[in-house]
Motif scaffolding. Structure first.
Motif, PDB file in Angstrom:
ATOM      1  N   GLY A   1     -41.627 -23.708  -0.218  1.00 16.55           N
ATOM      2  CA  GLY A   1     -40.693 -22.986   0.636  1.00 16.55           C
ATOM      3  C   GLY A   1     -40.999 -23.135   2.116  1.00 16.55           C
ATOM      4  N   GLU A   2     -41.934 -24.015   2.436  1.00 14.09           N
ATOM      5  CA  GLU A   2     -42.340 -24.175   3.841  1.00 14.09           C
ATOM      6  C   GLU A   2     -41.166 -24.579   4.739  1.00 14.09           C
ATOM      7  OE1 GLU A   2     -45.720 -25.063   1.089  1.00 14.09           O
ATOM      8  OE2 GLU A   2     -43.736 -25.947   1.301  1.00 14.09           O
ATOM      9  N   TRP A   3     -40.229 -25.308   4.177  1.00 15.28           N
ATOM     10  CA  TRP A   3     -39.084 -25.773   4.958  1.00 15.28           C
ATOM     11  C   TRP A   3     -38.270 -24.622   5.528  1.00 15.28           C
ATOM     12  CZ3 TRP A   3     -34.195 -24.338   3.600  1.00 15.28           C
ATOM     13  CH2 TRP A   3     -34.028 -23.817   2.318  1.00 15.28           C
ATOM     14  N   THR A   4     -38.328 -23.457   4.898  1.00 13.99           N
ATOM     15  CA  THR A   4     -37.529 -22.329   5.377  1.00 13.99           C
ATOM     16  C   THR A   4     -38.027 -21.811   6.723  1.00 13.99           C
ATOM     17  OG1 THR A   4     -38.848 -20.730   4.124  1.00 13.99           O
ATOM     18  CG2 THR A   4     -36.881 -21.617   3.043  1.00 13.99           C
ATOM     19  N   GLY A   5     -39.284 -22.114   7.070  1.00 13.98           N
ATOM     20  CA  GLY A   5     -39.814 -21.696   8.358  1.00 13.98           C
ATOM     21  C   GLY A   5     -39.073 -22.331   9.524  1.00 13.98           C
ATOM     22  N   GLU A   6     -38.525 -23.529   9.306  1.00 18.46           N
ATOM     23  CA  GLU A   6     -37.790 -24.235  10.361  1.00 18.46           C
ATOM     24  C   GLU A   6     -36.290 -23.970  10.321  1.00 18.46           C
ATOM     25  OE1 GLU A   6     -38.665 -28.352   9.901  1.00 18.46           O
ATOM     26  OE2 GLU A   6     -40.820 -28.055  10.069  1.00 18.46           O
ATOM     27  N   ALA A   7     -35.813 -23.391   9.249  1.00 26.99           N
ATOM     28  CA  ALA A   7     -34.378 -23.151   9.077  1.00 26.99           C
ATOM     29  C   ALA A   7     -34.031 -21.731   9.504  1.00 26.99           C
ATOM     30  CB  ALA A   7     -33.991 -23.371   7.614  1.00 26.99           C
ATOM     31  N   SER A   8     -32.788 -21.543   9.887  1.00 24.95           N
ATOM     32  CA  SER A   8     -32.354 -20.193  10.255  1.00 24.95           C
ATOM     33  C   SER A   8     -32.188 -19.349   8.994  1.00 24.95           C
ATOM     34  CB  SER A   8     -31.031 -20.251  11.018  1.00 24.95           C
ATOM     35  OG  SER A   8     -29.976 -20.603  10.146  1.00 24.95           O
ATOM     36  N   ALA A   9     -32.302 -18.061   9.163  1.00 22.77           N
ATOM     37  CA  ALA A   9     -32.141 -17.144   8.029  1.00 22.77           C
ATOM     38  C   ALA A   9     -30.748 -17.269   7.432  1.00 22.77           C
ATOM     39  CB  ALA A   9     -32.407 -15.709   8.465  1.00 22.77           C
ATOM     40  N   GLY A  10     -29.748 -17.457   8.277  1.00 26.64           N
ATOM     41  CA  GLY A  10     -28.374 -17.619   7.793  1.00 26.64           C
ATOM     42  C   GLY A  10     -28.203 -18.863   6.940  1.00 26.64           C
ATOM     43  N   PHE A  11     -28.856 -19.949   7.338  1.00 23.41           N
ATOM     44  CA  PHE A  11     -28.782 -21.187   6.563  1.00 23.41           C
ATOM     45  C   PHE A  11     -29.423 -21.001   5.199  1.00 23.41           C
ATOM     46  CE2 PHE A  11     -30.613 -25.325   5.336  1.00 23.41           C
ATOM     47  CZ  PHE A  11     -29.433 -26.049   5.199  1.00 23.41           C
ATOM     48  N   VAL A  12     -30.584 -20.383   5.163  1.00 25.10           N
ATOM     49  CA  VAL A  12     -31.290 -20.165   3.897  1.00 25.10           C
ATOM     50  C   VAL A  12     -30.458 -19.272   2.981  1.00 25.10           C
ATOM     51  CG1 VAL A  12     -33.367 -19.192   2.836  1.00 25.10           C
ATOM     52  CG2 VAL A  12     -33.553 -20.531   4.943  1.00 25.10           C
ATOM     53  N   LYS A  13     -29.892 -18.208   3.528  1.00 23.02           N
ATOM     54  CA  LYS A  13     -29.061 -17.311   2.720  1.00 23.02           C
ATOM     55  C   LYS A  13     -27.789 -18.022   2.252  1.00 23.02           C
ATOM     56  CE  LYS A  13     -30.771 -12.893   4.309  1.00 23.02           C
ATOM     57  NZ  LYS A  13     -31.755 -12.839   3.262  1.00 23.02           N
ATOM     58  N   SER A  14     -27.219 -18.871   3.085  1.00 20.36           N
ATOM     59  CA  SER A  14     -26.030 -19.638   2.686  1.00 20.36           C
ATOM     60  C   SER A  14     -26.347 -20.561   1.520  1.00 20.36           C
ATOM     61  CB  SER A  14     -25.496 -20.457   3.858  1.00 20.36           C
ATOM     62  OG  SER A  14     -25.047 -19.617   4.883  1.00 20.36           O
ATOM     63  N   LEU A  15     -27.493 -21.216   1.570  1.00 22.25           N
ATOM     64  CA  LEU A  15     -27.909 -22.051   0.436  1.00 22.25           C
ATOM     65  C   LEU A  15     -28.081 -21.201  -0.818  1.00 22.25           C
ATOM     66  CD1 LEU A  15     -30.504 -24.553   1.922  1.00 22.25           C
ATOM     67  CD2 LEU A  15     -28.221 -25.050   1.075  1.00 22.25           C
ATOM     68  N   GLY A  16     -28.626 -20.013  -0.653  1.00 19.64           N
ATOM     69  CA  GLY A  16     -28.789 -19.116  -1.785  1.00 19.64           C
ATOM     70  C   GLY A  16     -27.458 -18.730  -2.409  1.00 19.64           C
ATOM     71  N   VAL A  17     -26.489 -18.431  -1.573  1.00 18.48           N
ATOM     72  CA  VAL A  17     -25.159 -18.080  -2.080  1.00 18.48           C
ATOM     73  C   VAL A  17     -24.532 -19.285  -2.789  1.00 18.48           C
ATOM     74  CG1 VAL A  17     -22.817 -17.427  -1.385  1.00 18.48           C
ATOM     75  CG2 VAL A  17     -24.784 -16.217  -0.430  1.00 18.48           C
ATOM     76  N   LEU A  18     -24.703 -20.477  -2.235  1.00 15.08           N
ATOM     77  CA  LEU A  18     -24.186 -21.684  -2.895  1.00 15.08           C
ATOM     78  C   LEU A  18     -24.831 -21.868  -4.267  1.00 15.08           C
ATOM     79  CD1 LEU A  18     -23.985 -24.286   0.014  1.00 15.08           C
ATOM     80  CD2 LEU A  18     -22.097 -23.223  -1.226  1.00 15.08           C
ATOM     81  N   GLU A  19     -26.116 -21.594  -4.353  1.00 15.37           N
ATOM     82  CA  GLU A  19     -26.795 -21.720  -5.643  1.00 15.37           C
ATOM     83  C   GLU A  19     -26.305 -20.664  -6.633  1.00 15.37           C
ATOM     84  OE1 GLU A  19     -31.044 -22.081  -5.304  1.00 15.37           O
ATOM     85  OE2 GLU A  19     -30.870 -23.670  -3.817  1.00 15.37           O
ATOM     86  N   LEU A  20     -26.041 -19.464  -6.164  1.00 16.15           N
ATOM     87  CA  LEU A  20     -25.486 -18.438  -7.046  1.00 16.15           C
ATOM     88  C   LEU A  20     -24.101 -18.848  -7.553  1.00 16.15           C
ATOM     89  CD1 LEU A  20     -26.537 -15.190  -5.132  1.00 16.15           C
ATOM     90  CD2 LEU A  20     -27.468 -16.052  -7.295  1.00 16.15           C
ATOM     91  N   LEU A  21     -23.295 -19.404  -6.660  1.00 14.92           N
ATOM     92  CA  LEU A  21     -21.972 -19.891  -7.068  1.00 14.92           C
ATOM     93  C   LEU A  21     -22.091 -21.040  -8.070  1.00 14.92           C
ATOM     94  CD1 LEU A  21     -20.095 -19.790  -3.645  1.00 14.92           C
ATOM     95  CD2 LEU A  21     -19.736 -18.285  -5.627  1.00 14.92           C
ATOM     96  N   ALA A  22     -23.093 -21.894  -7.875  1.00 15.95           N
ATOM     97  CA  ALA A  22     -23.315 -22.998  -8.818  1.00 15.95           C
ATOM     98  C   ALA A  22     -23.689 -22.464 -10.190  1.00 15.95           C
ATOM     99  CB  ALA A  22     -24.401 -23.933  -8.286  1.00 15.95           C
ATOM    100  N   ALA A  23     -24.521 -21.436 -10.230  1.00 16.90           N
ATOM    101  CA  ALA A  23     -24.906 -20.845 -11.522  1.00 16.90           C
ATOM    102  C   ALA A  23     -23.672 -20.345 -12.270  1.00 16.90           C
ATOM    103  CB  ALA A  23     -25.905 -19.705 -11.300  1.00 16.90           C
ATOM    104  N   VAL A  24     -22.773 -19.732 -11.532  1.00 16.38           N
ATOM    105  CA  VAL A  24     -21.536 -19.241 -12.140  1.00 16.38           C
ATOM    106  C   VAL A  24     -20.635 -20.411 -12.533  1.00 16.38           C
ATOM    107  CG1 VAL A  24     -19.426 -17.932 -11.680  1.00 16.38           C
ATOM    108  CG2 VAL A  24     -21.627 -17.030 -10.953  1.00 16.38           C
ATOM    109  N   GLY A  25     -20.499 -21.390 -11.639  1.00  7.54           N
ATOM    110  CA  GLY A  25     -19.581 -22.509 -11.857  1.00  7.54           C
ATOM    111  C   GLY A  25     -19.992 -23.453 -12.967  1.00  7.54           C
ATOM    112  N   LEU A  26     -21.256 -23.456 -13.329  1.00  4.08           N
ATOM    113  CA  LEU A  26     -21.716 -24.325 -14.411  1.00  4.08           C
ATOM    114  C   LEU A  26     -21.406 -23.742 -15.794  1.00  4.08           C
ATOM    115  CD1 LEU A  26     -25.133 -25.431 -12.933  1.00  4.08           C
ATOM    116  CD2 LEU A  26     -23.242 -26.965 -13.546  1.00  4.08           C
ATOM    117  N   ILE A  27     -21.182 -22.444 -15.869  1.00  2.34           N
ATOM    118  CA  ILE A  27     -21.016 -21.792 -17.168  1.00  2.34           C
ATOM    119  C   ILE A  27     -19.660 -21.090 -17.310  1.00  2.34           C
ATOM    120  CG2 ILE A  27     -21.951 -20.017 -18.709  1.00  2.34           C
ATOM    121  CD1 ILE A  27     -23.815 -22.408 -18.407  1.00  2.34           C
TER     122      ILE A  27
END
Length: 127
Positions: free
Chosen positions: A37-63
């Motif tokens: 998770g070291e890469w998150t130190g260089e990323a903005s909090a909004g970017f990290v949370k946006s990726l998280g939301v995309l992953e949550l949507l992917a979990a839903v969209g796969l099933i």
């Protein structure tokens, strides 16, 4: 083949759910302190949370689309989007010197490619 595709989609949905929950709800500083998770130190909090939301949507969209039978074509579309997300993840982990996470992302990419191929092709939901 259908069973293998369901298993792959289920595994990938669990991966997406865990990653999405952690990126969306765990503080960025805590993520940056974890292995991989070291890469998150260089990323903005909004970017990290946006990726998280995309992953949550992917979990839903796969099933969910296949389970409820509404727009099941979203399953392979989601898998293709996951492939693109994993390409970005592999580049990020390579830049940060995390080859083991890059290999893990390659495994996730292969699972998503298998789902996309299977659901667009021989085991599509419309056939």
């Amino acid at each position: 083949m259908n069973l293998a595709l369901w298993i792959a989609a289920g595994l990938l949905a669990v991966v997406a759910l865990v990653g999405g929950v952690s990126k969306t709800f765990v503080p960025k500083a805590k993520l940056a302190a974890t292995s991989g998770g070291e890469w998150t130190g260089e990323a903005s909090a909004g970017f990290v949370k946006s990726l998280g939301v995309l992953e949550l949507l992917a979990a839903v969209g796969l099933i969910l689309p296949a389970v409820v039978g509404i727009a099941p074509v979203l399953v392979p579309v989601t898998a293709v989007c996951w492939v693109l997300l994993m390409v970005g993840a592999m580049i990020t982990h390579l830049r940060h010197g995390s080859p083991k996470f890059m290999i893990l992302n390659l495994v996730y990419l292969a699972l998503a490619a298998f789902i996309a191929w299977g659901r667009f092709g021989p085991e599509s939901f419309s056939a």
